[in-house]
Design an enzyme around this catalytic site. Sequence first.
Site, PDB file in Angstrom:
ATOM      1  N   ASP A  11       0.856  -1.188   0.000  1.00 29.42           N
ATOM      2  CA  ASP A  11       0.000   0.000   0.000  1.00 29.42           C
ATOM      3  C   ASP A  11       0.890   1.234   0.000  1.00 29.42           C
ATOM      4  O   ASP A  11       1.801   1.363   0.834  1.00 29.42           O
ATOM      5  CB  ASP A  11      -0.913   0.008   1.225  1.00 29.42           C
ATOM      6  CG  ASP A  11      -2.077  -0.970   1.085  1.00 29.42           C
ATOM      7  OD1 ASP A  11      -2.143  -1.681   0.067  1.00 29.42           O
ATOM      8  OD2 ASP A  11      -2.912  -1.022   2.005  1.00 29.42           O
ATOM      9  N   HIS A  56      -6.156   2.443  -4.651  1.00 27.86           N
ATOM     10  CA  HIS A  56      -6.324   2.546  -3.198  1.00 27.86           C
ATOM     11  C   HIS A  56      -7.159   3.783  -2.842  1.00 27.86           C
ATOM     12  O   HIS A  56      -7.143   4.224  -1.697  1.00 27.86           O
ATOM     13  CB  HIS A  56      -4.946   2.601  -2.536  1.00 27.86           C
ATOM     14  CG  HIS A  56      -4.925   2.205  -1.098  1.00 27.86           C
ATOM     15  ND1 HIS A  56      -5.752   1.228  -0.557  1.00 27.86           N
ATOM     16  CD2 HIS A  56      -4.169   2.652  -0.049  1.00 27.86           C
ATOM     17  CE1 HIS A  56      -5.491   1.106   0.731  1.00 27.86           C
ATOM     18  NE2 HIS A  56      -4.548   1.961   1.075  1.00 27.86           N
ATOM     19  N   HIS A  70      -8.074   8.239   0.364  1.00 23.48           N
ATOM     20  CA  HIS A  70      -7.879   7.257   1.437  1.00 23.48           C
ATOM     21  C   HIS A  70      -8.933   7.411   2.551  1.00 23.48           C
ATOM     22  O   HIS A  70      -8.615   7.434   3.742  1.00 23.48           O
ATOM     23  CB  HIS A  70      -6.467   7.397   2.036  1.00 23.48           C
ATOM     24  CG  HIS A  70      -5.982   6.153   2.736  1.00 23.48           C
ATOM     25  ND1 HIS A  70      -6.110   5.979   4.100  1.00 23.48           N
ATOM     26  CD2 HIS A  70      -5.363   5.048   2.265  1.00 23.48           C
ATOM     27  CE1 HIS A  70      -5.578   4.814   4.446  1.00 23.48           C
ATOM     28  NE2 HIS A  70      -5.128   4.226   3.351  1.00 23.48           N
ATOM     29  N   HIS A 108       3.667  -1.947   3.692  1.00 25.64           N
ATOM     30  CA  HIS A 108       3.509  -0.532   3.344  1.00 25.64           C
ATOM     31  C   HIS A 108       4.834   0.038   2.839  1.00 25.64           C
ATOM     32  O   HIS A 108       5.891  -0.186   3.447  1.00 25.64           O
ATOM     33  CB  HIS A 108       3.021   0.279   4.544  1.00 25.64           C
ATOM     34  CG  HIS A 108       1.573   0.068   4.853  1.00 25.64           C
ATOM     35  ND1 HIS A 108       1.108  -1.029   5.549  1.00 25.64           N
ATOM     36  CD2 HIS A 108       0.470   0.816   4.545  1.00 25.64           C
ATOM     37  CE1 HIS A 108      -0.209  -0.952   5.662  1.00 25.64           C
ATOM     38  NE2 HIS A 108      -0.618   0.145   5.057  1.00 25.64           N
TER      39      HIS A 108
END
Length: 287
Positions: free
Chosen positions: A99, A150, A154, A249
């Site tokens: 991510d 994504h 967010h 991440h």
Amino acid sequence: MSRLLRYYKSAIRFIRFLSLLSLLTFCFFAGRITAAAVHTLTLHAAKSTVLQPAQGSWGLGYPNKGKAPVGNASIEELAKYNAFYAQDTEEKVLYLTFDCGYENGNTAAILDALKKHHAPATFFVVGPFLEAQPELVKRMVAEGHTVGNHTWHHPDMSAISTKEAFEKELSSVSELYEKIIGSPMPRYYRPPQGKYSTDNLQMAKALGYQTFFWSLAHVDWKQDAQPTKEQAFERLLGRVHPGAIVLLHCTSATNAQILDELLTRWEDMGYYFAPLSEISDPRTEHE
């Protein structure tokens, strides 16, 4: 008198024997009843661990080491929405995903490690990452990785109730991606923070997206509390399992530092790395 006393003592012993026999018989049947009740409750609890994906945050439990964790929705239930969190397999295959909320100086090192191991990955990017790091996104694609959606801001997508607002979060990212890369963005979607609802999953499916959660991760996103190498290995090696979708991440300095060794150690355990397309399309063969 002595004979009467003997009879009396014999009667007492016989009564005690009958009492003991009754007690043992009671304990035996009580144990059987209790065991049956426990078995019934255990079965009920086991069924209850697989919940319908209504609304909330994605969560996992790890009852058996080396086996896929139990999610708050099953593989079968998620499949109805073209959603996945692991592959149901005994084959030692891992699906690497990252991510990308923002660039923290670690993405290049992560790409270097993936290239060294010929390991395909999927990078789920947000809008600001695309805006600020188009060259890194180009490198991801050039080196054979997939870039997924994504969302732009967010947000908590489970709080978005309209299809129009939901689609806007995704289309803003995919449109910029196409301007940068020159080809349509793959319709792979990961809910920010793992927050979702069945309505969201259905919206994503209606827009042609496949939703990807995860079955293996560690707390790597806190910039002021990065895990040590030992802490990261304890979680990522101890909970690895066949068919895992791994979530890491890009912002994590620990991930950048350990990824080469982590991939090596997984390979030493017999694992190999494959693209998410092998889950979404099981007809795809690993090359």
